[in-house]
Design an enzyme around this catalytic site. Structure first.
Site, PDB file in Angstrom:
ATOM      1  N   HIS A   1      14.314  24.016   4.865  1.00  0.00           N
ATOM      2  CA  HIS A   1      13.561  24.902   3.973  1.00  0.00           C
ATOM      3  C   HIS A   1      12.345  25.483   4.667  1.00  0.00           C
ATOM      4  CE1 HIS A   1      16.155  23.198   0.980  1.00  0.00           C
ATOM      5  NE2 HIS A   1      15.738  24.125   0.148  1.00  0.00           N
ATOM      6  N   PRO A   2      12.028  26.726   4.353  1.00  0.00           N
ATOM      7  CA  PRO A   2      10.858  27.357   4.956  1.00  0.00           C
ATOM      8  C   PRO A   2       9.576  26.897   4.280  1.00  0.00           C
ATOM      9  CG  PRO A   2      11.824  28.847   3.373  1.00  0.00           C
ATOM     10  CD  PRO A   2      12.739  27.634   3.438  1.00  0.00           C
TER      11      PRO A   2
ATOM     12  N   GLU B   1      12.617  34.395  -4.110  1.00  0.00           N
ATOM     13  CA  GLU B   1      11.876  33.346  -4.811  1.00  0.00           C
ATOM     14  C   GLU B   1      10.388  33.394  -4.483  1.00  0.00           C
ATOM     15  OE1 GLU B   1      15.898  30.627  -4.774  1.00  0.00           O
ATOM     16  OE2 GLU B   1      14.304  30.180  -3.351  1.00  0.00           O
ATOM     17  N   GLN B   2      10.062  33.500  -3.199  1.00  0.00           N
ATOM     18  CA  GLN B   2       8.648  33.519  -2.817  1.00  0.00           C
ATOM     19  C   GLN B   2       7.975  34.805  -3.283  1.00  0.00           C
ATOM     20  OE1 GLN B   2       7.263  32.067   0.943  1.00  0.00           O
ATOM     21  NE2 GLN B   2       8.913  30.573   1.143  1.00  0.00           N
TER      22      GLN B   2
ATOM     23  N   SER C   1      15.329  32.871  -0.475  1.00  0.00           N
ATOM     24  CA  SER C   1      13.937  32.432  -0.338  1.00  0.00           C
ATOM     25  C   SER C   1      12.970  33.611  -0.447  1.00  0.00           C
ATOM     26  CB  SER C   1      13.719  31.701   0.987  1.00  0.00           C
ATOM     27  OG  SER C   1      14.299  30.424   0.929  1.00  0.00           O
TER      28      SER C   1
END
Length: 173
Positions: A72-73, A92-93, A89
């Site tokens: 995961h980042p 989401e971010q 991602s």
């Protein structure tokens, strides 16, 4: 950009490699979960699909779970700055406003990312949907004080939440 959607019926009937490709992004950089789930078809419901994928991760063993966590980042981290996040991602971010951080918020997140990784050896994971930047930072600040075992468990719980959001975005009944 919204992801392509599949019906549960389509997923149950598509060739194995297509199923694996369709669900490969549910667990970050870990297509092995979708690969194993393919063998459990057909799924009676979206809940059954999610439960099967969650169970695969739960039974994967500590080394594979840690690799999943580490895949995961960081939130608003280097991969985000370089544009290297997965499409999931990125959505989401961005949806949580992390792409719009003030310099102060960005700097704080960078410090928290570094402290967290130094203490635990893996990135901070939070299913950010429904959180704003202030709540994300508050959650981060609270969790950095936990034990490593607590954070391993919490990271997996957050990954399961992320997976459920992603399945709900991707699969229709």
């Amino acid at each position: 950009m919204k992801p392509m959607q599949y019906s549960l019926e389509q997923l149950n009937s598509m060739p194995r490699d297509a199923f694996e490709a369709a669900l490969s992004g549910i667990f970050e950089h870990s297509p092995w979960v979708a690969q194993q789930a393919a063998a459990a078809r057909p799924f009676e419901s979206i809940d059954a699909l999610y439960s099967a994928m969650r169970e695969i991760v739960a039974n994967a063993g500590a080394a594979r779970q840690l690799a999943l966590i580490d895949a995961h980042p960081e939130l608003a981290g280097k991969a985000a700055v370089r544009g290297e996040l997965t499409a999931e991602s990125t959505r989401e971010q961005s949806g949580a406003g992390l792409a719009d951080c003030t310099q102060e918020q960005f700097d704080k997140l960078q410090r928290l990312n570094a402290s967290y990784r130094e203490k635990f050896g893996f990135p901070f994971i939070l299913a950010v949907r429904g959180y704003d930047r202030a709540a994300i930072i508050a959650n981060f600040e609270a969790r950095v004080n936990n034990t490593r075992d607590d954070e391993l468990r919490e990271s997996l719980e957050q990954i399961y939440r992320i997976a459920r959001f992603r399945i709900d975005d991707l699969v229709t009944a």
